[in-house]
Design a protein around this motif. Structure first.
Motif, PDB file in Angstrom:
ATOM      1  N   PRO A  56      29.813  88.771  61.665  1.00 52.62           N
ATOM      2  CA  PRO A  56      28.958  87.612  61.398  1.00 52.62           C
ATOM      3  C   PRO A  56      27.773  87.979  60.506  1.00 52.62           C
ATOM      4  O   PRO A  56      27.235  89.087  60.588  1.00 52.62           O
ATOM      5  CB  PRO A  56      28.488  87.203  62.798  1.00 52.62           C
ATOM      6  CG  PRO A  56      29.555  87.699  63.717  1.00 52.62           C
ATOM      7  CD  PRO A  56      30.016  89.000  63.103  1.00 52.62           C
ATOM      8  N   TYR A  57      27.399  87.044  59.651  1.00 51.73           N
ATOM      9  CA  TYR A  57      26.284  87.147  58.713  1.00 51.73           C
ATOM     10  C   TYR A  57      26.588  88.066  57.524  1.00 51.73           C
ATOM     11  O   TYR A  57      25.873  88.033  56.528  1.00 51.73           O
ATOM     12  CB  TYR A  57      24.989  87.625  59.400  1.00 51.73           C
ATOM     13  CG  TYR A  57      24.602  86.813  60.601  1.00 51.73           C
ATOM     14  CD1 TYR A  57      24.245  85.465  60.469  1.00 51.73           C
ATOM     15  CD2 TYR A  57      24.598  87.371  61.873  1.00 51.73           C
ATOM     16  CE1 TYR A  57      23.896  84.708  61.585  1.00 51.73           C
ATOM     17  CE2 TYR A  57      24.251  86.620  62.991  1.00 51.73           C
ATOM     18  CZ  TYR A  57      23.902  85.289  62.834  1.00 51.73           C
ATOM     19  OH  TYR A  57      23.565  84.546  63.938  1.00 51.73           O
ATOM     20  N   GLU A  58      27.636  88.895  57.610  1.00 50.42           N
ATOM     21  CA  GLU A  58      27.980  89.788  56.501  1.00 50.42           C
ATOM     22  C   GLU A  58      29.247  89.328  55.787  1.00 50.42           C
ATOM     23  O   GLU A  58      29.263  89.176  54.569  1.00 50.42           O
ATOM     24  CB  GLU A  58      28.159  91.224  57.004  1.00 50.42           C
ATOM     25  CG  GLU A  58      26.889  91.852  57.553  1.00 50.42           C
ATOM     26  CD  GLU A  58      27.103  93.290  57.997  1.00 50.42           C
ATOM     27  OE1 GLU A  58      28.113  93.904  57.591  1.00 50.42           O
ATOM     28  OE2 GLU A  58      26.263  93.794  58.759  1.00 50.42           O
ATOM     29  N   ASP A  59      30.316  89.136  56.545  1.00 54.20           N
ATOM     30  CA  ASP A  59      31.594  88.734  55.951  1.00 54.20           C
ATOM     31  C   ASP A  59      31.641  87.229  55.709  1.00 54.20           C
ATOM     32  O   ASP A  59      31.006  86.449  56.417  1.00 54.20           O
ATOM     33  CB  ASP A  59      32.757  89.107  56.873  1.00 54.20           C
ATOM     34  CG  ASP A  59      32.938  90.607  56.989  1.00 54.20           C
ATOM     35  OD1 ASP A  59      32.485  91.325  56.078  1.00 54.20           O
ATOM     36  OD2 ASP A  59      33.522  91.061  57.989  1.00 54.20           O
ATOM     37  N   ASP A  60      32.412  86.847  54.708  1.00 53.43           N
ATOM     38  CA  ASP A  60      32.668  85.427  54.496  1.00 53.43           C
ATOM     39  C   ASP A  60      33.483  84.890  55.665  1.00 53.43           C
ATOM     40  O   ASP A  60      34.191  85.637  56.348  1.00 53.43           O
ATOM     41  CB  ASP A  60      33.426  85.215  53.183  1.00 53.43           C
ATOM     42  CG  ASP A  60      32.556  85.482  51.960  1.00 53.43           C
ATOM     43  OD1 ASP A  60      31.313  85.472  52.101  1.00 53.43           O
ATOM     44  OD2 ASP A  60      33.124  85.709  50.872  1.00 53.43           O
ATOM     45  N   ASP A  61      33.409  83.575  55.852  1.00 56.86           N
ATOM     46  CA  ASP A  61      34.124  82.950  56.960  1.00 56.86           C
ATOM     47  C   ASP A  61      35.632  83.161  56.813  1.00 56.86           C
ATOM     48  O   ASP A  61      36.167  83.202  55.706  1.00 56.86           O
ATOM     49  CB  ASP A  61      33.808  81.456  56.976  1.00 56.86           C
ATOM     50  CG  ASP A  61      34.100  80.814  58.318  1.00 56.86           C
ATOM     51  OD1 ASP A  61      34.150  81.546  59.325  1.00 56.86           O
ATOM     52  OD2 ASP A  61      34.258  79.583  58.359  1.00 56.86           O
ATOM     53  N   ALA A 668      19.656  81.927  60.045  1.00 59.01           N
ATOM     54  CA  ALA A 668      19.158  82.295  58.717  1.00 59.01           C
ATOM     55  C   ALA A 668      18.404  83.614  58.734  1.00 59.01           C
ATOM     56  O   ALA A 668      18.408  84.359  57.741  1.00 59.01           O
ATOM     57  CB  ALA A 668      18.265  81.176  58.171  1.00 59.01           C
ATOM     58  N   GLU A 669      17.766  83.925  59.868  1.00 59.13           N
ATOM     59  CA  GLU A 669      16.998  85.173  59.971  1.00 59.13           C
ATOM     60  C   GLU A 669      17.891  86.408  59.902  1.00 59.13           C
ATOM     61  O   GLU A 669      17.422  87.512  59.620  1.00 59.13           O
ATOM     62  CB  GLU A 669      16.211  85.186  61.281  1.00 59.13           C
ATOM     63  CG  GLU A 669      15.213  84.045  61.412  1.00 59.13           C
ATOM     64  CD  GLU A 669      14.597  83.989  62.798  1.00 59.13           C
ATOM     65  OE1 GLU A 669      14.802  84.956  63.578  1.00 59.13           O
ATOM     66  OE2 GLU A 669      13.919  82.991  63.104  1.00 59.13           O
ATOM     67  N   GLN A 670      19.189  86.229  60.186  1.00 59.00           N
ATOM     68  CA  GLN A 670      20.111  87.366  60.230  1.00 59.00           C
ATOM     69  C   GLN A 670      20.815  87.628  58.900  1.00 59.00           C
ATOM     70  O   GLN A 670      21.519  88.634  58.760  1.00 59.00           O
ATOM     71  CB  GLN A 670      21.169  87.129  61.310  1.00 59.00           C
ATOM     72  CG  GLN A 670      20.598  86.869  62.687  1.00 59.00           C
ATOM     73  CD  GLN A 670      19.763  88.026  63.196  1.00 59.00           C
ATOM     74  OE1 GLN A 670      20.121  89.189  63.000  1.00 59.00           O
ATOM     75  NE2 GLN A 670      18.651  87.717  63.842  1.00 59.00           N
TER      76      GLN A 670
END
Length: 672
Positions: A56-61, A668-670
């Motif tokens: 999560p937050y790094e890879d695309d969905d 958003a913070e991540q």
């Protein structure tokens, strides 16, 4: 704290426990797991598929990554297909020389069949087809191939769609899958359809004589016909039906004995049996079939032929699993793996081989690969070594008595730092189906983050209410024709039991679950509102009248759940619906649903939300997940769900607030 007093090991375990830490929600949704394990025909290798969620937050969905790993008899792992490659349907070739798989390589218009040498070498094309290749099977000499495909895309339809002609004719404009056959040894060989265009093929395999095919078909491609109207047939390579195997209700997998005389099959005991958990054997010589475990108080989940007369079978009984060997001549079964070893979910063996491989999980780890050989069980994989650092809470099977005297079971998880005599906030997690059950294994999911919640001071309970599987056919039918009746009273009785034994704080009990468990969570927040201080409903039912008209399994609902139709008793269906009791609701409820759900339409959640919102007497929130169906499949949606679940429970069970928390989450913070 668990001490293993094996020589000097106890101190080492104690030291490890002192340094143990809690499990995060991010870790809950990103644990790796073994999805399948296959034994090679020569018994020298085990092929496993390891599932790795995206970060999560790094890879695309997207969906989880898969990795194909080959394990030799020395336990050494070799990665053959990495998570960067999309592939599926892996199998060993007949002589154990190759690994076959389907994939869409660069330049391919459709998903084709490929293979790669087990002992090293590049990927080789096996067969290309004008359409996606799905399930497949090879003859014993590797020269005959049969596969499932729905054929090529209609070019006219594609052109019309670009011009805006996209009308969908509901349940009529269907795509059917056929069985195709091709001789690989022939130059320029063409695949020919074996099954009729007006039948939908669900699976195909070769008969041991390599001249006939075992095919499972349904009258249409609708999921309801898959569930309730499919049938196994033995057909020749030119499509002629040789034998149809009598059955009724739900079907599982089927496989011929090595000599071809017997066909073993997991199926429903009768049309109204909620699950395909009985083991039947068809004798093609005597033209008879029988339930070979007629009195089994569990559910058969998988099996494999060991010899012409012996079947290894895997059963779920109560909250545990077992593996036994059944001899057909005397119908005698002997235990190979007793209850309590692990929660096994699949089994694979080869005829003539005494060993077999399994997938299974325990409270301390998700699904891994195991091998049974020479009377002992060996764990082959460790996909999450970091779990050794996690503080594992106490988890055990608990029995209790319903108000009518029925003995019931469930899994209780204690808070990590549990102190006897102290009460704790309790989360009750209700399974769906209801033809399902909880086993005493790895229960951590995005919708039930066990280790994380226990570390935060929660107790959790997973009840197997009446109508659950794992206790025989009769028990699984106890909830039929009684929507939200005794089955959901069982949940309240479990809550009362946990309060009486001093574990749960009566004023801090929450309820959650998905699908039928979502129905229970909505019922708990409305009709049974006095018992629950918080509810989180997921893809759940709120109106049994409109549910019947919007689901894709109306036939199955009637046959194995309702045993009646809405027009038989309109008022009863309405009274067994949470919306009917919405005015009573005093339990804060968080409602979540996938927008593309066809099993339980999202309108079910919208109805309950609107009723409660209009009444205005209780905190309510509705969260919809785009591109998700009957359960969240993608990791970002799973993490979002976990965070909302825990925050809702914290707000109303721990903080005992009166207002709902903010609708926003700090995603958003991540971002990096």
């Amino acid at each position: 704290m668990l001490l293993r007093a094996v020589g000097g090991m106890a101190l080492a375990v104690l030291a490890a426990d002192i340094d143990a830490r809690e499990m995060t929600l991010m870790e809950t949704v990103t644990t790796k797991a073994i999805r399948s394990a296959q034994l090679s025909p020569d018994g020298q290798f085990t092929a496993v598929i390891r599932s790795t969620p995206r970060t999560p937050y790094e890879d695309d969905d997207g969906s989880s990554y898969s990795e194909l790993v080959l394990i030799n008899t020395e336990g050494e792992e070799t990665s053959y297909l990495s998570k960067d490659k999309k592939f599926g349907r892996v199998s060993f070739g007949p002589q154990s020389e190759y690994l076959y798989f389907t994939a869409k390589e660069e330049g391919d218009e459709y998903q084709e069949l490929y293979r790669m040498p087990v002992n090293g070498g590049g990927v080789q094309s096996v067969f290309e087809f004008d359409g996606n290749i799905g399930g497949y099977a090879l003859s014993d000499d590797g020269q005959q191939l049969v596969f499932l495909s729905s054929g090529a895309k209609d070019s006219d339809e594609e052109k019309l769609e670009k011009k805006g002609f996209k009308a969908e004719v509901y349940e009529e404009d269907l795509t059917y899958t056929q069985v195709y056959h091709v001789s690989l040894g022939e130059e320029d060989a063409e695949a020919k359809a074996v099954t009729a265009e007006d039948q939908h093929a669900l699976s195909v395999s070769f008969h041991p004589n390599n001249e006939q095919l075992l095919v499972r078909t349904a009258p249409t491609s609708l999921i309801d016909d898959n569930y309730m109207s499919s049938q196994y047939q033995l057909i020749s390579l030119d499509g002629e039906v040789v034998t149809s195997f009598e059955s009724e209700g739900k079907l599982g997998r089927a496989e011929f004995s090595p000599d071809g005389r017997y066909l073993a099959m997991t199926r429903a005991a009768d049309y109204n049996d909620p699950s395909a958990g009985s083991l039947f054997v068809y004798d093609t010589h005597e033209q008879e079939h029988r339930n070979v475990l007629p009195d089994y108080k569990g559910a058969v989940k998988d099996f494999s032929w060991r010899t012409d007369e012996e079947i290894i079978w895997l059963g779920h009984r109560g909250t545990e699993t077992e593996v036994q060997a059944l001899t057909l001549k005397f119908l005698e079964s002997r235990s190979l793996l007793e209850l309590g070893e692990a929660i096994f979910t699949s089994l694979d063996g080869e005829a003539g081989k005494s060993e077999f491989v399994l997938t299974g999980h325990r409270p301390s780890h998700p699904s891994e690969a195991f091998k049974y050989s020479n009377g002992r069980l060996e764990r082959l994989t460790d996909s999450n070594p970091w779990l050794a650092d996690i503080d594992m809470p106490r988890q055990e099977t608990m029995t209790y008595e319903a108000r009518d005297g029925l003995k019931l079971e469930g899994i209780v998880v204690y808070p990590t730092n549990y102190e006897e005599g102290k009460t704790y906030p309790l989360m009750m997690v209700i399974h769906g189906g209801p033809e399902s059950h909880y086993s005493n294994g790895w229960l951590d999911r995005y919708a039930s983050p066990v280790k994380h919640a226990a570390a935060k001071g929660y107790a959790l309970f997973f009840p197997n209410y009446r109508g659950s599987t794992g206790r025989g056919v009769e028990f699984s039918k106890l909830g039929q024709n009684d929507y939200a009746g005794k089955e959901f009273d069982d949940i309240v009785d479990a809550k009362k039991h946990l309060v009486e034994i001093g574990l749960a704080d009566e004023s801090s009990v929450g309820i959650t679950g998905g699908s039928y468990g979502g129905y229970a969570s909505a019922w708990g927040a409305t009709a049974q509102t006095e018992h629950f201080a918080a509810s989180v409903m997921f893809v759940g039912i709120s109106n049994n009248l409109s549910k019947f008209g919007t689901t894709d399994i109306a036939k199955e609902m009637h046959a194995v759940h309702a045993r009646s139709y809405p027009w038989d008793k309109w008022e009863w269906y309405l009274e067994r619906s949470p919306i009917y009791h919405a005015e009573k609701a005093r339990t804060p409820i968080l409602i979540m649903h996938g927008k593309e759900d066809t099993r339980v339409h999202p309108s079910q959640s919208m109805e309950l939300y609107r009723y409660l919102k209009t009444h205005g007497k209780v905190p309510v929130r509705l969260v919809l997940y785009p591109d998700e169906g009957h359960g969240n499949r993608k990791v970002a949606a799973q993490l979002d769900y976990s965070m909302r679940l825990m925050r809702w429970m914290d707000t109303f069970l721990v903080e005992k607030a009166e207002e709902k928390p903010s609708f926003e989450l700090p995603h958003a913070e991540q971002l990096k």
